[in-house]
Write a protein that holds these residues in place. Structure first.
Motif, PDB file in Angstrom:
ATOM      1  N   ARG A  50      88.905  98.173  46.869  1.00 14.00           N
ATOM      2  CA  ARG A  50      88.491  97.971  48.255  1.00 14.00           C
ATOM      3  C   ARG A  50      87.035  98.367  48.470  1.00 14.00           C
ATOM      4  O   ARG A  50      86.415  97.967  49.457  1.00 14.00           O
ATOM      5  N   GLN A  51      86.481  99.127  47.516  1.00  9.51           N
ATOM      6  CA  GLN A  51      85.069  99.509  47.595  1.00  9.51           C
ATOM      7  C   GLN A  51      84.172  98.514  46.856  1.00  9.51           C
ATOM      8  O   GLN A  51      82.957  98.691  46.794  1.00  9.51           O
ATOM      9  N   GLY A  52      84.789  97.463  46.273  1.00  6.64           N
ATOM     10  CA  GLY A  52      84.011  96.431  45.604  1.00  6.64           C
ATOM     11  C   GLY A  52      83.774  96.655  44.130  1.00  6.64           C
ATOM     12  O   GLY A  52      83.061  95.875  43.478  1.00  6.64           O
ATOM     13  N   ALA A 119      94.191 105.684  52.512  1.00 11.23           N
ATOM     14  CA  ALA A 119      93.219 104.620  52.312  1.00 11.23           C
ATOM     15  C   ALA A 119      91.873 104.947  52.932  1.00 11.23           C
ATOM     16  O   ALA A 119      90.839 104.456  52.472  1.00 11.23           O
ATOM     17  N   ASP A 120      91.853 105.783  53.977  1.00 15.13           N
ATOM     18  CA  ASP A 120      90.584 106.151  54.611  1.00 15.13           C
ATOM     19  C   ASP A 120      89.873 107.286  53.890  1.00 15.13           C
ATOM     20  O   ASP A 120      88.809 107.739  54.312  1.00 15.13           O
ATOM     21  N   GLY A 121      90.456 107.762  52.791  1.00 12.91           N
ATOM     22  CA  GLY A 121      89.835 108.828  52.015  1.00 12.91           C
ATOM     23  C   GLY A 121      90.225 110.227  52.444  1.00 12.91           C
ATOM     24  O   GLY A 121      89.879 111.204  51.767  1.00 12.91           O
ATOM     25  N   ASN A 122      90.956 110.354  53.547  1.00 11.27           N
ATOM     26  CA  ASN A 122      91.391 111.669  54.002  1.00 11.27           C
ATOM     27  C   ASN A 122      92.621 112.128  53.229  1.00 11.27           C
ATOM     28  O   ASN A 122      93.436 111.318  52.807  1.00 11.27           O
ATOM     29  N   VAL A 123      92.729 113.434  53.047  1.00 12.31           N
ATOM     30  CA  VAL A 123      93.895 113.993  52.373  1.00 12.31           C
ATOM     31  C   VAL A 123      94.956 114.317  53.421  1.00 12.31           C
ATOM     32  O   VAL A 123      94.732 115.147  54.307  1.00 12.31           O
ATOM     33  N   VAL A 195     102.572 100.063  39.611  1.00 10.11           N
ATOM     34  CA  VAL A 195     101.816  99.152  40.469  1.00 10.11           C
ATOM     35  C   VAL A 195     102.724  98.675  41.591  1.00 10.11           C
ATOM     36  O   VAL A 195     103.853  98.238  41.346  1.00 10.11           O
ATOM     37  N   SER A 196     102.246  98.760  42.827  1.00 11.81           N
ATOM     38  CA  SER A 196     102.940  98.150  43.960  1.00 11.81           C
ATOM     39  C   SER A 196     102.129  96.941  44.393  1.00 11.81           C
ATOM     40  O   SER A 196     100.933  97.055  44.679  1.00 11.81           O
ATOM     41  N   ALA A 197     102.766  95.793  44.421  1.00 13.66           N
ATOM     42  CA  ALA A 197     102.086  94.530  44.696  1.00 13.66           C
ATOM     43  C   ALA A 197     102.578  93.929  46.000  1.00 13.66           C
ATOM     44  O   ALA A 197     103.786  93.762  46.203  1.00 13.66           O
ATOM     45  N   GLY A 198     101.652  93.590  46.877  1.00 15.05           N
ATOM     46  CA  GLY A 198     102.015  92.970  48.143  1.00 15.05           C
ATOM     47  C   GLY A 198     102.559  91.570  47.938  1.00 15.05           C
ATOM     48  O   GLY A 198     101.996  90.773  47.190  1.00 15.05           O
ATOM     49  N   LYS A 199     103.665  91.278  48.590  1.00 14.50           N
ATOM     50  CA  LYS A 199     104.301  89.962  48.485  1.00 14.50           C
ATOM     51  C   LYS A 199     103.903  89.097  49.679  1.00 14.50           C
ATOM     52  O   LYS A 199     103.776  89.588  50.803  1.00 14.50           O
ATOM     53  N   ASP A 200     103.681  87.823  49.429  1.00 15.30           N
ATOM     54  CA  ASP A 200     103.353  86.868  50.489  1.00 15.30           C
ATOM     55  C   ASP A 200     102.105  87.279  51.267  1.00 15.30           C
ATOM     56  O   ASP A 200     102.045  87.150  52.486  1.00 15.30           O
ATOM     57  N   GLY A 201     101.108  87.796  50.549  1.00 14.31           N
ATOM     58  CA  GLY A 201      99.829  88.117  51.174  1.00 14.31           C
ATOM     59  C   GLY A 201      99.753  89.482  51.830  1.00 14.31           C
ATOM     60  O   GLY A 201      98.707  89.838  52.400  1.00 14.31           O
ATOM     61  N   ILE A 202     100.810  90.271  51.774  1.00 11.39           N
ATOM     62  CA  ILE A 202     100.824  91.588  52.419  1.00 11.39           C
ATOM     63  C   ILE A 202      99.894  92.552  51.687  1.00 11.39           C
ATOM     64  O   ILE A 202      99.851  92.563  50.443  1.00 11.39           O
ATOM     65  N   THR A 203      99.173  93.350  52.429  1.00 10.65           N
ATOM     66  CA  THR A 203      98.395  94.444  51.861  1.00 10.65           C
ATOM     67  C   THR A 203      99.218  95.715  51.975  1.00 10.65           C
ATOM     68  O   THR A 203      99.546  96.149  53.078  1.00 10.65           O
ATOM     69  N   PRO A 204      99.624  96.320  50.831  1.00 13.08           N
ATOM     70  CA  PRO A 204     100.413  97.560  50.915  1.00 13.08           C
ATOM     71  C   PRO A 204      99.674  98.601  51.764  1.00 13.08           C
ATOM     72  O   PRO A 204      98.493  98.854  51.541  1.00 13.08           O
ATOM     73  N   PRO A 205     100.352  99.198  52.739  1.00 13.34           N
ATOM     74  CA  PRO A 205      99.680 100.131  53.652  1.00 13.34           C
ATOM     75  C   PRO A 205      99.525 101.526  53.078  1.00 13.34           C
ATOM     76  O   PRO A 205      98.906 102.383  53.702  1.00 13.34           O
ATOM     77  N   MET A 206     100.083 101.798  51.892  1.00 16.33           N
ATOM     78  CA  MET A 206     100.058 103.138  51.344  1.00 16.33           C
ATOM     79  C   MET A 206      98.635 103.563  50.974  1.00 16.33           C
ATOM     80  O   MET A 206      97.825 102.747  50.605  1.00 16.33           O
TER      81      MET A 206
END
Length: 206
Positions: A50-52, A119-123, A195-206
Motif C-alpha cells: 500500500r506504500q508502493g 493499516a494506519d500504522g497505529n498499534v 496469506v489472506s486474499a480478498g475475494k471479488d475485489g474486497i480489500t481485507p480490512p485487517m
C-alpha cells in the motif's frame, strides 16, 4: 525480497489455519504486510504494498491461503469464532475497527489477545476468541472469550465485517488485495506463513 524490518516474530507463529492472524510473544507487535498481487510465478508471490513498494515473497507447501469475503454485522452470532482489530478505551472495553468471522473449519485460529499494527500504522489490539453474550443496540456489544479471560467489544454499525474461509493459491491473481505475514527461513529468505486474499475485489480490512 521483503525489505521491511519486522519486530521479532516467534518462529512458532501459529498459522495452522490463520491466514491474516498470527500469534506473537508478549510485548511483540504483530506487523502484517498489506498490498496488491502483481503476479504469482511458481512459488514467488510478487506484490505492491500500500506504500508502493515492490516485494517478492516466497510461498511453501506450508503457506496457508484464506479467502476474505463480504459479510454483515448480523453474521456475528453467539458462539461465533471471530477476530477483531480494536482500540482500547478508557473504560476497559474495546472498540472494533473491523470484525472477521471465521468459517467453522477455522475455529480456534490464532486464539489470543495481542498488540497489532493496524493499516494506519497505529498499534492497537487483535482479539481472536468465541462470542458469548451479544447485545443489539446501536451496533452490537459482545463479550469475547479468549482462553481464560473475557473481553467486551463494541462493534459500531459502520465497522466492516468479513468472513474468513479456507482458500487456495487460485485466489492470488493480479489485482487481488492481500494481507500476509512473512518471516525468514533457515536460508535467510522471506517466506509467507499465511496469506489472506480478498475475494471479488474486497480489500481485507485487517
Amino acid at each position: 525480497m521483503i525489505k521491511h524490518r519486522y519486530s521479532r516474530l516467534l518462529l512458532s507463529l501459529l498459522f495452522v489455519s490463520v491466514g491474516a492472524i498470527a500469534v506473537s510473544p508478549p510485548g511483540n507487535v504483530i506487523k502484517p504486510t498489506r498490498g496488491t498481487v502483481d503476479a504469482l510465478n511458481g512459488n514467488t508471490l510478487e506484490i505492491t504494498t500500500r506504500q508502493g513498494e515492490k516485494l517478492e515473497v516466497g510461498l511453501t507447501d506450508k503457506t496457508k491461503v484464506n479467502s476474505v469475503s463480504q459479510a454483515k454485522i448480523s453474521d456475528i452470532k453467539p458462539d461465533s469464532f471471530i477476530g477483531t482489530a480494536a482500540v482500547s478505551q478508557a473504560d476497559g472495553t474495546l472498540k472494533a475497527m473491523e470484525v472477521h468471522v471465521f468459517a467453522p473449519s477455522l475455529r480456534g485460529s490464532g486464539e489470543g489477545f495481542n498488540p497489532f499494527e493496524s493499516a494506519d500504522g497505529n498499534v492497537n489490539t487483535m482479539t481472536n476468541g468465541t462470542v458469548g453474550k451479544l447485545v443489539n443496540t446501536n451496533g452490537r456489544t459482545m463479550t469475547v472469550k479468549v482462553k481464560d479471560q473475557e473481553k467486551t467489544v463494541i462493534v459500531p454499525d459502520d465497522v466492516p465485517v468479513v468472513l474468513i474461509s479456507p482458500g487456495d493459491r487460485s485466489l492470488l491473481k493480479p489485482g487481488t488485495h492481500v494481507v500476509l505475514f512473512a518471516m525468514k527461513d533457515e536460508k535467510g529468505q522471506w517466506v509467507a506463513r499465511g496469506v489472506s486474499a480478498g475475494k471479488d475485489g474486497i480489500t481485507p480490512p485487517m
